[in-house]
Design a protein around this motif. Sequence first.
Motif, PDB file in Angstrom:
ATOM      1  N   LYS A 151       0.891  -1.274  -0.115  1.00  9.28           N
ATOM      2  CA  LYS A 151      -0.037   0.021  -0.230  1.00  9.28           C
ATOM      3  C   LYS A 151       0.978   1.314   0.072  1.00  9.28           C
ATOM      4  O   LYS A 151       2.063   1.294   0.129  1.00  9.28           O
ATOM      5  N   HIS A 152       0.052   2.257  -0.082  1.00  5.02           N
ATOM      6  CA  HIS A 152       0.843   3.710  -0.058  1.00  5.02           C
ATOM      7  C   HIS A 152       1.604   3.814   1.096  1.00  5.02           C
ATOM      8  O   HIS A 152       1.247   3.478   2.156  1.00  5.02           O
ATOM      9  N   TRP A 153       2.933   4.383   1.210  1.00  7.37           N
ATOM     10  CA  TRP A 153       3.788   4.602   2.318  1.00  7.37           C
ATOM     11  C   TRP A 153       4.342   3.246   2.554  1.00  7.37           C
ATOM     12  O   TRP A 153       5.322   3.408   3.547  1.00  7.37           O
ATOM     13  N   ASP A 154       4.086   1.916   2.335  1.00 10.31           N
ATOM     14  CA  ASP A 154       4.689   0.865   2.872  1.00 10.31           C
ATOM     15  C   ASP A 154       6.061   0.701   2.116  1.00 10.31           C
ATOM     16  O   ASP A 154       6.316   1.262   1.026  1.00 10.31           O
ATOM     17  N   GLN A 155       6.958  -0.028   2.971  1.00  8.79           N
ATOM     18  CA  GLN A 155       8.322  -0.421   2.428  1.00  8.79           C
ATOM     19  C   GLN A 155       7.869  -1.610   1.081  1.00  8.79           C
ATOM     20  O   GLN A 155       6.909  -2.290   1.356  1.00  8.79           O
ATOM     21  N   CYS A 156       8.603  -1.456   0.128  1.00  6.54           N
ATOM     22  CA  CYS A 156       8.449  -2.136  -0.990  1.00  6.54           C
ATOM     23  C   CYS A 156       9.841  -2.821  -1.454  1.00  6.54           C
ATOM     24  O   CYS A 156       9.835  -3.380  -2.655  1.00  6.54           O
ATOM     25  N   GLY A 157      10.926  -2.447  -0.751  1.00  9.14           N
ATOM     26  CA  GLY A 157      12.128  -3.155  -1.211  1.00  9.14           C
ATOM     27  C   GLY A 157      13.334  -2.627  -0.270  1.00  9.14           C
ATOM     28  O   GLY A 157      13.282  -1.950   0.475  1.00  9.14           O
ATOM     29  N   GLY A 158      14.413  -3.224  -0.719  1.00  7.17           N
ATOM     30  CA  GLY A 158      15.956  -2.631   0.191  1.00  7.17           C
ATOM     31  C   GLY A 158      16.517  -3.989   0.340  1.00  7.17           C
ATOM     32  O   GLY A 158      16.203  -5.054  -0.232  1.00  7.17           O
ATOM     33  N   ASN A 159      17.893  -3.886   0.558  1.00  5.15           N
ATOM     34  CA  ASN A 159      18.789  -5.111   0.773  1.00  5.15           C
ATOM     35  C   ASN A 159      17.809  -6.340   1.697  1.00  5.15           C
ATOM     36  O   ASN A 159      17.492  -5.781   2.898  1.00  5.15           O
ATOM     37  N   ASP A 160      17.863  -7.412   1.460  1.00  7.04           N
ATOM     38  CA  ASP A 160      17.431  -8.480   2.153  1.00  7.04           C
ATOM     39  C   ASP A 160      15.762  -8.422   2.242  1.00  7.04           C
ATOM     40  O   ASP A 160      15.382  -8.823   3.429  1.00  7.04           O
ATOM     41  N   TRP A 161      15.261  -7.220   1.635  1.00  5.51           N
ATOM     42  CA  TRP A 161      13.670  -7.289   1.693  1.00  5.51           C
ATOM     43  C   TRP A 161      13.112  -8.402   1.235  1.00  5.51           C
ATOM     44  O   TRP A 161      13.312  -8.964   0.360  1.00  5.51           O
ATOM     45  N   LYS A 162      12.046  -8.970   1.914  1.00  3.46           N
ATOM     46  CA  LYS A 162      11.368 -10.469   1.551  1.00  3.46           C
ATOM     47  C   LYS A 162       9.948 -10.157   1.338  1.00  3.46           C
ATOM     48  O   LYS A 162       9.253 -11.006   0.957  1.00  3.46           O
ATOM     49  N   GLY A 163       9.290  -8.971   1.602  1.00  3.29           N
ATOM     50  CA  GLY A 163       8.013  -8.577   1.394  1.00  3.29           C
ATOM     51  C   GLY A 163       7.530  -8.069   0.249  1.00  3.29           C
ATOM     52  O   GLY A 163       8.243  -8.502  -0.970  1.00  3.29           O
ATOM     53  N   CYS A 164       6.453  -7.576  -0.109  1.00  9.36           N
ATOM     54  CA  CYS A 164       5.839  -7.022  -1.317  1.00  9.36           C
ATOM     55  C   CYS A 164       6.811  -6.197  -2.064  1.00  9.36           C
ATOM     56  O   CYS A 164       7.271  -5.381  -1.289  1.00  9.36           O
ATOM     57  N   THR A 165       6.901  -6.301  -3.131  1.00 10.69           N
ATOM     58  CA  THR A 165       7.518  -5.508  -4.039  1.00 10.69           C
ATOM     59  C   THR A 165       6.969  -4.648  -5.062  1.00 10.69           C
ATOM     60  O   THR A 165       7.496  -3.968  -5.765  1.00 10.69           O
ATOM     61  N   VAL A 166       5.499  -4.736  -5.060  1.00 10.01           N
ATOM     62  CA  VAL A 166       4.880  -4.092  -6.121  1.00 10.01           C
ATOM     63  C   VAL A 166       3.877  -3.180  -5.234  1.00 10.01           C
ATOM     64  O   VAL A 166       3.216  -3.907  -4.499  1.00 10.01           O
ATOM     65  N   CYS A 167       3.480  -2.068  -5.816  1.00 14.16           N
ATOM     66  CA  CYS A 167       2.728  -1.060  -4.986  1.00 14.16           C
ATOM     67  C   CYS A 167       1.327  -1.095  -5.687  1.00 14.16           C
ATOM     68  O   CYS A 167       1.266  -1.305  -6.902  1.00 14.16           O
ATOM     69  N   GLU A 168       0.348  -0.681  -4.960  1.00 18.86           N
ATOM     70  CA  GLU A 168      -1.052  -0.772  -5.512  1.00 18.86           C
ATOM     71  C   GLU A 168      -1.040   0.561  -6.439  1.00 18.86           C
ATOM     72  O   GLU A 168      -0.371   1.675  -6.304  1.00 18.86           O
ATOM     73  N   SER A 169      -2.053   0.615  -7.285  1.00 20.02           N
ATOM     74  CA  SER A 169      -1.961   1.816  -8.348  1.00 20.02           C
ATOM     75  C   SER A 169      -2.634   2.807  -7.479  1.00 20.02           C
ATOM     76  O   SER A 169      -3.401   2.724  -6.598  1.00 20.02           O
ATOM     77  N   PRO A 170      -2.194   4.227  -7.852  1.00 19.96           N
ATOM     78  CA  PRO A 170      -1.334   4.283  -8.733  1.00 19.96           C
ATOM     79  C   PRO A 170       0.134   4.829  -8.324  1.00 19.96           C
ATOM     80  O   PRO A 170       0.982   5.510  -8.884  1.00 19.96           O
ATOM     81  N   TYR A 171       0.623   4.023  -7.088  1.00 20.85           N
ATOM     82  CA  TYR A 171       2.011   4.121  -6.463  1.00 20.85           C
ATOM     83  C   TYR A 171       3.079   3.683  -7.158  1.00 20.85           C
ATOM     84  O   TYR A 171       2.709   2.421  -7.486  1.00 20.85           O
ATOM     85  N   ARG A 172       4.135   3.988  -7.075  1.00 23.14           N
ATOM     86  CA  ARG A 172       5.377   2.849  -7.613  1.00 23.14           C
ATOM     87  C   ARG A 172       6.341   2.849  -6.487  1.00 23.14           C
ATOM     88  O   ARG A 172       6.718   3.746  -5.523  1.00 23.14           O
ATOM     89  N   CYS A 173       6.937   1.878  -6.377  1.00 19.00           N
ATOM     90  CA  CYS A 173       7.895   1.583  -5.466  1.00 19.00           C
ATOM     91  C   CYS A 173       9.270   2.421  -6.084  1.00 19.00           C
ATOM     92  O   CYS A 173       9.948   2.159  -6.972  1.00 19.00           O
ATOM     93  N   GLN A 174       9.664   3.138  -5.052  1.00 21.40           N
ATOM     94  CA  GLN A 174      10.894   4.221  -5.509  1.00 21.40           C
ATOM     95  C   GLN A 174      11.969   4.068  -4.311  1.00 21.40           C
ATOM     96  O   GLN A 174      11.556   3.905  -2.877  1.00 21.40           O
ATOM     97  N   GLY A 175      13.284   4.151  -4.544  1.00 19.86           N
ATOM     98  CA  GLY A 175      14.294   4.180  -3.788  1.00 19.86           C
ATOM     99  C   GLY A 175      14.533   5.473  -2.928  1.00 19.86           C
ATOM    100  O   GLY A 175      14.725   6.468  -3.458  1.00 19.86           O
TER     101      GLY A 175
END
Length: 370
Positions: free
Chosen positions: A336-360
Motif C-alpha cells: 500500500k501507499h507509504w509501505d516499504q517495497c524493497g531494500g537489501n534483504d527485503w522479503k516482502g511485497c515489491t509491487v505497489c498498488e495503483s497509482p503508486y510506484r516503488c521508489q528508492g
Amino acid sequence: MLLWLLLVGLLACPAIAQVTFTRGQKFQIILLGSPDTSKTPLPPTDAPVWDIDLFDSDTATIRALKSAGKIVICYFSAGTVEDWRDDVRQFPTADVGKVLPEWPNEKWIRTGSTAIRNIMQARIKLAADKGCDAIDPDNTGCIQNDNGLNLKNTDAIEYMRWMQGIAAGHNMKIGLKNSLDILDALTPIMDFAVNEQCAQLSECQAYDRFLATNKPVFHIEYPIPLNPSQANSTYCIGPGTAGMSTVLKNMNLDGFTIYCDGSQVETPTKGGTSPPRPSNPPKPTTVRPPNPPRPTTTRPPNPPLPTTIRPPNPPRPTTSRPPNPPIPSGGGCTAKHWDQCGGNDWKGCTVCESPYRCQGVSAPWYYQCL
C-alpha cells in the motif's frame, strides 16, 4: 530786659531749617572729592538733595549748597574703620574685625563698643557742626558679611536706633544704607534709604513698603559701560524701581551722573582723599579672548585598495552514483501507499498498488511506495 535777651539769643544762634524728604526726590551723590561750589550755577540745578562725603566737604561747601536751597546729606562709614581717615588711630584693635574682601583698606568694627560709639558720636557732631541736614551712615549691614565679630541683626538694629537718637539730638535726619535684612524693623524711624545695586541684584522690591510711606529711596546703580542707553534698561525700569530716585554712576562716585530720563550731568568737583567704597561692588566681567582657530590637518588621500585577482574556482568533482539496483520482484502481493517495497534483504511485497510506484528513498537499503 528778658525780651531783649531772647532777641539777642535768637540773632546769635541762626535757626536750623527743617528739611523734608519725600518719595521721588531727585538727588546727586558725590563721594570722590566734593562739589566745587565756586562753579555757578552748579549742575544739576534741579536736584534738591545732595549726598556728599562728611570729611572731604568743608563747611563752606555745605553752606553754599544750602544757600542754593539744597538738602545736604553727609556720608560716613559707621560700620568700618577706613585707614585713610584722620581718626583711624582712635579705633581700638580689640574692636576691629576682618578686612572687607573687596576693599583691603577697610575692616569691620564692633558697633556696640563704647569706644566705637564715642567715635561715631563725634562724627555725627561734626556733621551737625558743618551744617549737614542728615547723615548717611554706611556699612551698617555687616551681619550680611563675614565680619569676624559675631555681630547679629539685633546688634545692627540697636546700633541704627542709637545713631538715629544721636542725630535727632542734633536736629538731623538719618537714612539706612542697603542692609535689607533690617529694613522692615527700621522703616518707622528712618527718614530715607540709600541703596546700591538693588536692580542688578533683583532686590528692589524689598523697598515696596518703605516707598509706600512716601519716603525716598536714593538708588544707585553702576552699569558697565556707563552711557545714556542704560536709562532704558533694568537699572531704571526693573521690578521694584518705580518711585525710586535712581542715578547711574561710576564706581568711584565722581561728579558724572546719568538719570533715568536719559539726561546726564558732570558736576565739577574739588579735592578729596581716597574714594569711599560702595558696599556691593559689581563683579568684574571677564572677557575671554576668542578661541584660536584649530590647525587644519590635510590628510593624504587614501591609497587605492589593492585588487586581488582570484583564480577561478576549480570545478567541483562530479560524483556518479551507481544506478539503483533493480527492485526485486516477489511474492505476487501488493504494498500500500507509504509501505516499504524493497531494500537489501527485503522479503516482502515489491509491487505497489495503483497509482503508486516503488521508489528508492535510501537506495539500495530502503524503498517505499510513493
